[in-house]
Design an enzyme around this catalytic site. Structure first.
Site, short mmCIF file in Angstrom:
data_model
loop_
_atom_site.label_atom_id
_atom_site.label_comp_id
_atom_site.label_asym_id
_atom_site.label_seq_id
_atom_site.Cartn_x
_atom_site.Cartn_y
_atom_site.Cartn_z
N GLU A 83 -3.82 32.18 -40.52
CA GLU A 83 -3.51 32.79 -41.82
C GLU A 83 -4.36 32.31 -42.99
OE1 GLU A 83 0.59 32.68 -42.86
OE2 GLU A 83 1.28 33.45 -40.94
N GLU A 132 2.79 35.00 -34.01
CA GLU A 132 4.03 34.54 -34.65
C GLU A 132 4.86 35.75 -35.01
OE1 GLU A 132 3.73 32.03 -38.17
OE2 GLU A 132 2.09 30.92 -37.24
#
Ligand code: GCO
Length: 459
Positions: free
Chosen positions: A168, A362
């Site tokens: 991220e 995720e």
């Protein structure tokens, strides 16, 4: 209501994910250097409940027990991250053998249990000494990342077959450098743009290093993707939606897939004074080609969508009309639940960017449900969340999306960054006083999903 059984491809990687700072603890043991998260948490006022990751889930000492739990669930794969300052305490230069040994034992333990290791090289715990030299805003940090990648992959490259470079970059840039809620706690948009560039560049530079040191392994990066749900097709709603999509998604996806930074967003940043009139002055010749290095997969973190309201927003307005939490069903994080958003996202990524292969690296939900009197944890809401999102993923696979695995965030309750320990994402409950672990109902259900390679879903 009728129900039907859905199944997944034979070699589908059912997994769970964690990250080093969130679970390991042992923050200053065995030669580990200080990270920006150690420093951030040790500075009063940064973490909502005043807690730190000093001990966290004590996974550094309890990893054999944690692998045994993974085995009990039947996990096919486990995504964890490596703490850079355990390997190179000062970020570059001197190698800490004890750090390498820890991850080496972890990887061996996973393989012995029949669980495929998916390490992430950077999940936000930058060595503090590199921050002192400018952190990700400095190009030299990208160079140091390549050194770290080389050291680690020489050591584990014979056994690890799936590498994730970064987790991220959006969160590093936005939470860490624009709104200051994460380490290093800066509030400076121009700096955040440099940070993103150096993160992406370091990814691109690391790809050939991983290929050299880990022949035959798959290499990719993980992005958090946040689809924007429009309220209408009014010109204003479209304009706001496209801008947010640019900020959250395209700014990362476009350069990784060879399209340079999106021109509409560059123009906005110039207009807002975040970039000089000349534009992306920190981009050097060859950078964009390096960033667009061919990879084997894209890792996608999916939790939620941004739901817009149809309101006229003046140009240049920073606060877009986003639906309030009371208007949509949310998890304890206040994040709207939207399984269909996952289905649409996977199709969009495959269609528009063709990353070759996708993993959901995720996906999960924070709910605080703890043990009832009988000791059982009835986290039905998490179970529902997972069921709906698994079904959305399976629909995408049926449409031809090459989705190869699904990692639930998270294996165990853990340190949720600036929220501390109040938010619980785990399939497994952790009692932070005793470090006892208890499988929640969602974990027992997930175990069955993995065993069946499928699930029953209402239609
Ligand atoms: C992230 C991180 C995780 C978080 C999870 C829940 O995606 O933000 O990878 O470390 O804990 O997403 O917020």
């Amino acid at each position: 209501m009728t129900s039907h059984v859905i199944t997944f491809p034979d070699d589908f990687f059912w997994g769970a994910a964690t990250s080093a700072y969130q679970i390991e603890g042992a923050w200053d043991e065995d030669g580990k250097g200080e990270s920006i998260w150690d420093h951030f948490c040790h500075t009063p006022g940064n973490i909502e409940d005043g807690s730190t990751g000093d001990v966290a889930c004590d996974h550094y000492h309890r990893w054999p027990e944690d692998i045994a739990l993974m085995k009990e669930l039947g996990l096919k794969a486990y995504r964890f991250s490596v703490s850079w300052p355990r390997i190179l305490p000062a970020g570059r230069g001197k190698v800490n053998q004890a750090g390498l040994d820890f991850y080496s034992r972890l990887v061996d333990g996973l393989l012995e249990a029949g669980i495929e290791p998916f390490p992430t090289l950077y999940h936000w715990d930058l060595p503090r000494s590199l921050q002192d030299e400018g952190g990700w805003a400095a190009r030299s940090t990208a160079e140091a990342f390549v050194e770290y990648t080389d050291v680690l992959s020489r050591h584990l490259g014979d056994r690890v077959k799936h590498w994730i470079t970064h987790n991220e970059p959006f969160s590093v840039a936005f939470l860490g450098h624009q709104i200051g809620e994460h380490a290093p706690g800066l509030k400076d948009t121009p700096t955040s743009l440099k940070v993103i560039h150096h993160l992406l560049l370091s990814h691109g530079w690391a790809v050939p290093v991983l290929r050299r040191n880990s022949p035959g392994a798959e290499v990719g990066i993980t992005l958090v993707c946040i689809p924007i749900v429009l309220a209408s097709s009014s010109a204003d709603n479209l304009r706001v939606g496209r801008k947010l999509d640019g900020q959250f998604n395209r700014w990362y996806l476009d350069p990784l897939y060879g399209r340079h930074y999106p021109a509409d967003q560059v123009a906005e940043h110039i207009a807002d004074g975040n970039l000089p009139a000349e534009g992306l002055v920190f981009v050097e010749p060859g950078d964009m080609e390096a960033i667009a290095a061919q990879t084997d997969f894209l890792g996608v973190n999916y939790y939620t969508t941004i739901v817009l309201r149809d309101e006229v927003v003046p140009e240049g307005e920073n606060q877009p009309p986003v639906s309030s939490v009371s208007e949509v069903e949310c998890t304890d994080m206040g994040w709207p639940i939207n399984p269909d958003g996952l289905y649409q996202l996977l199709n969009r990524l495959h269609f528009e960017y063709q990353p070759g292969k996708l993993y959901i690296t995720e996906s999960g939900a924070s709910y605080s449900d703890g043990p009832d009197k009988d000791g059982r944890i009835r986290d039905q809401r998490r179970l529902n969340y997972l069921r709906q999102h698994f079904a959305a993923a399976q629909r995408a696979i049926k449409c031809g999306v090459p989705l190869a695995g699904y990692f639930v965030w998270s294996l165990i309750d853990n340190f949720e960054w600036n929220k501390g320990y109040a938010q619980r994402f785990g399939l497994i409950w952790v009692d932070y006083e005793t470090q006892q672990r208890i499988l929640k109902d969602s974990a027992l259900w997930y175990k069955q999903v993995i065993a069946d390679n499928g699930l029953v879903t209402p239609t």
